[in-house]
Design an enzyme around this catalytic site. Structure first.
Site, PDB file in Angstrom:
ATOM      1  N   ASP A 101     -29.375  24.374  47.990  1.00 52.51           N
ATOM      2  CA  ASP A 101     -29.698  23.579  46.795  1.00 52.51           C
ATOM      3  C   ASP A 101     -28.419  23.223  46.046  1.00 52.51           C
ATOM      4  OD1 ASP A 101     -31.395  22.206  45.115  1.00 52.51           O
ATOM      5  OD2 ASP A 101     -31.911  23.944  43.892  1.00 52.51           O
TER       6      ASP A 101
ATOM      7  N   GLY B 104     -31.867  26.670  30.417  1.00 56.21           N
ATOM      8  CA  GLY B 104     -32.525  25.570  31.100  1.00 56.21           C
ATOM      9  C   GLY B 104     -33.695  26.073  31.916  1.00 56.21           C
TER      10      GLY B 104
END
Length: 627
Positions: free
Chosen positions: A137, A22
């Protein structure tokens, strides 16, 4: 998950990469395999971050701290290189879908799965916070649903891009808006309570399929995070009791991971904590990994060439044509050429000089920091040299302080076909404020000449700048006159694949099936095991103190100080690396040789791998030019 494109580099550090997992705002994630057979997830940080003066040091500190985190619900950090042209971090690959993929495919998780998820995330955050880290995050794509529970990934990395940096310019957002805390959205100092807000938002998404703060735009979402109380009426009372205090706007009002675990109470054991869609996705992913690692056999030209080469060796050894002796130095290629056959391109012999100005032989001579020095790029301004510490790249600066990279290397970009650049087909890749354009290096399949720039006002502006810069660079390289300074003993002009001939390589590590020029200064020998030789310019090598290595030592090979580092993980799962400085350039950098032998596919031990590496180094050292 998808296979790498043809021509992309197959190695990052000491890892072989074979698929892309990704890509996001902070970088790209690749799937690789270590020399001991472990699968690894490698995050290559966005190249633009490497140009922030404080980034590399922050990244190094955060990685060192991250290695202290080793709980059951995190993916341990294995390795990192903050000094690489594109900094990277490798962690244990955890088979399983991300939480975002699982919810998108199968819908919200049932309450029993939510309890397992919440308990695992609370334990992971407890481990992360005790190590002195804040995740920063935590979002569904950074939570992997493994067969036995969740795993938190990417902890500690976002901190490296915060601080006084051109990358955190006004309006830039580090993190994911829907899962930020209010203080993070407002750019205020963070504590571990920030992660607890993200934890609460993530549980709502897992239970309902939607983020509680999502608005019609990023600014709208951030406004909701800071000012709007979420609607939690869809949640089961037991879950709402946990989530609601986590989503308090005031950090001081949020609970700790330990409080969450107390509220959850004992979690009953289950054969699988997830709904059936998750084991299905795990099985599908593992099957795909297997296909990528073991593709169907093809009768390719390369395989045919390798077979012909092996047959030729048998004939020579059998006395049909006795042209070589394995006990002597390799003869010139012409001495072993049989009239009926000629060496195919992948047979490891010295190749003819490539006359193309954009071929590897000429590009090794070119000083990329001379090519565009003082040149004016439309929309960017006059370029001045900023960073010149690598063989094959240069960073330029504009009058406004923006940076532009020009480089020759193996990092062939994935992208769309672009316009012709001075008659050459190009690939182009960009984001909201950055762009990279590359053209292939003639005669070297894994290598490209590329220009890239970040932090401009738009992708279109960035692409216009790099197209103009690359076109100017191609014209000037073709015209010549930009040769690098060549001090005595430099490695800059060497083709590492031409240093040790095929017969010697076979004797030392063989039989060698293929010799591959990875890029201008890297060579890989695929044999029983594998050996890679890198000629690099960088920091002076030192003896590693990394606990990852099971053996380290300092050797004296013919008067050269060589640093050895080995991993002994059983037969066929070990490797040994040797590193030494060939020539000092300054107190901070020099020209180095890096050599690594791995035992993958063999029955060799780590000690035997080191013996092969040392034998190869002893042959290689006298072939290097004298400083």
């Amino acid at each position: 998950m998808k296979p790498l494109n043809t021509g992309e580099p197959t190695g990052v550090g000491r890892y072989r990469v074979f698929a892309a997992l990704g890509e996001g705002g902070m970088g790209r994630v690749l799937l690789g395999i270590s020399s001991d057979g472990r699968l690894v997830a490698i995050k290559q940080v966005h190249p633009g971050f490497a140009h922030d003066p404080g980034f590399r040091e922050r990244f190094r500190r955060e990685v060192e701290t991250s290695r202290l985190v080793s709980g059951a619900y995190t993916a341990p950090v294995m390795d990192a290189d903050p000094h690489a042209p594109t900094p990277w971090l490798a962690s244990v690959f955890v088979p399983g879908p991300s939480l975002s993929e699982a919810v998108a495919t199968g819908g919200p998780l049932p309450f029993g799965s939510i309890r397992h998820l919440a308990a695992g995330l609370a334990l992971a955050l407890g481990d992360i916070h005790r190590a002195g880290l804040i995740h920063r995050d935590l979002k569904p794509s950074n939570v992997i649903l493994a067969g036995d529970g969740p795993r938190v990934i990417d902890f500690g990395i976002a901190r490296a891009v915060e601080g006084d940096s051109e990358l955190t310019h006004t309006g830039a957002v580090i993190g994911s808006p829907g899962f930020m805390s209010p203080e993070q959205a407002e750019g205020k100092p963070l504590t571990s309570a920030s992660d607890m807000f993200s934890f609460g938002a993530l549980l709502v998404m897992a239970a309902t399929g939607t983020n509680p703060f999502t608005g019609s735009s990023t600014p709208h979402t951030l406004y909701n995070v800071v000012h709007v109380q979420p609607d939690l009426r869809q949640l089961a009372p037991e879950l709402r009791r946990i989530v609601e205090p986590c989503l308090a706007k005031n950090p001081a009002d949020r609970p700790s991971p330990a409080w969450v675990l107390e509220q959850l109470g004992p979690i009953p054991p289950m054969p699988s904590p997830w709904p059936p869609i998750v084991p299905h996705l795990i099985d599908k992913q593992q099957a795909e990994v297997g296909r990528l690692l073991n593709p169907p056999a093809k009768r390719s030209k390369r395989g045919l060439y390798a077979g012909l080469a092996a047959a030729a060796v048998v004939l020579l050894a059998g006395g049909v044509v006795l042209a070589v002796s394995v006990n002597k130095e390799d003869p010139p290629p012409a001495a072993v050429a049989a009239p009926s056959t000629s060496p195919p391109p992948d047979v490891p012999v010295t190749t003819p000089v490539n006359p193309d100005p954009l071929g590897p032989d000429n590009l090794r001579k070119v000083d990329l920091c001379k090519v565009l020095e003082g040149r004016a790029v439309p929309g960017f301004g006059k370029l001045t040299k900023k960073i010149d510490i690598h063989f094959d790249s240069c960073t330029y600066e504009s009058p406004s302080g923006k940076w532009l990279d020009l480089g020759v290397g193996g990092d062939v970009i994935q992208g769309e076909p672009g316009d012709n650049i001075e008659g050459l087909p190009s690939n182009i890749k960009g984001s909201s404020d950055s762009c990279e354009v590359a053209v292939a290096v003639t005669g070297l399949r894994n290598t490209a000449l590329a220009a890239k720039v970040n932090s401009l006002s738009s992708k279109d502006e960035a692409c216009s700048v790099v197209k103009a810069a690359l076109a100017d660079a191609v014209k000037r390289i073709r015209a010549g006159g930009f040769d690098r300074d060549l001090p005595a003993g430099t490695l800059a002009l060497l083709d590492p694949c031409a240093l040790v001939g095929p017969v010697t390589a076979d004797r030392l590590i063989g039989p060698v099936a293929e010799t591959i020029r990875e890029h201008l200064h890297q060579c890989r020998y695929d044999a029983a095991g594998g050996l890679r030789v890198d000629l690099v310019r960088g920091y002076p090598p030192t003896q590693s103190k990394d606990a990852y290595y099971t053996k380290t030592a300092t050797l004296d090979l013919g008067g050269t100080k060589v640093y050895l580092a080995a991993v002994d993980d059983g037969i066929a799962r070990s490797h040994c690396s040797l590193t030494w400085q060939h020539r000092s350039v300054s107190e901070r950098d020099g020209e180095n040789v890096e050599l690594m032998f791995s035992t993958s596919g063999t029955k060799l031990t780590a000690d035997q791998a080191c013996e092969k590496a040392k034998a190869f180094a002893e042959v290689l050292l006298p072939k290097l030019p004298k400083p």
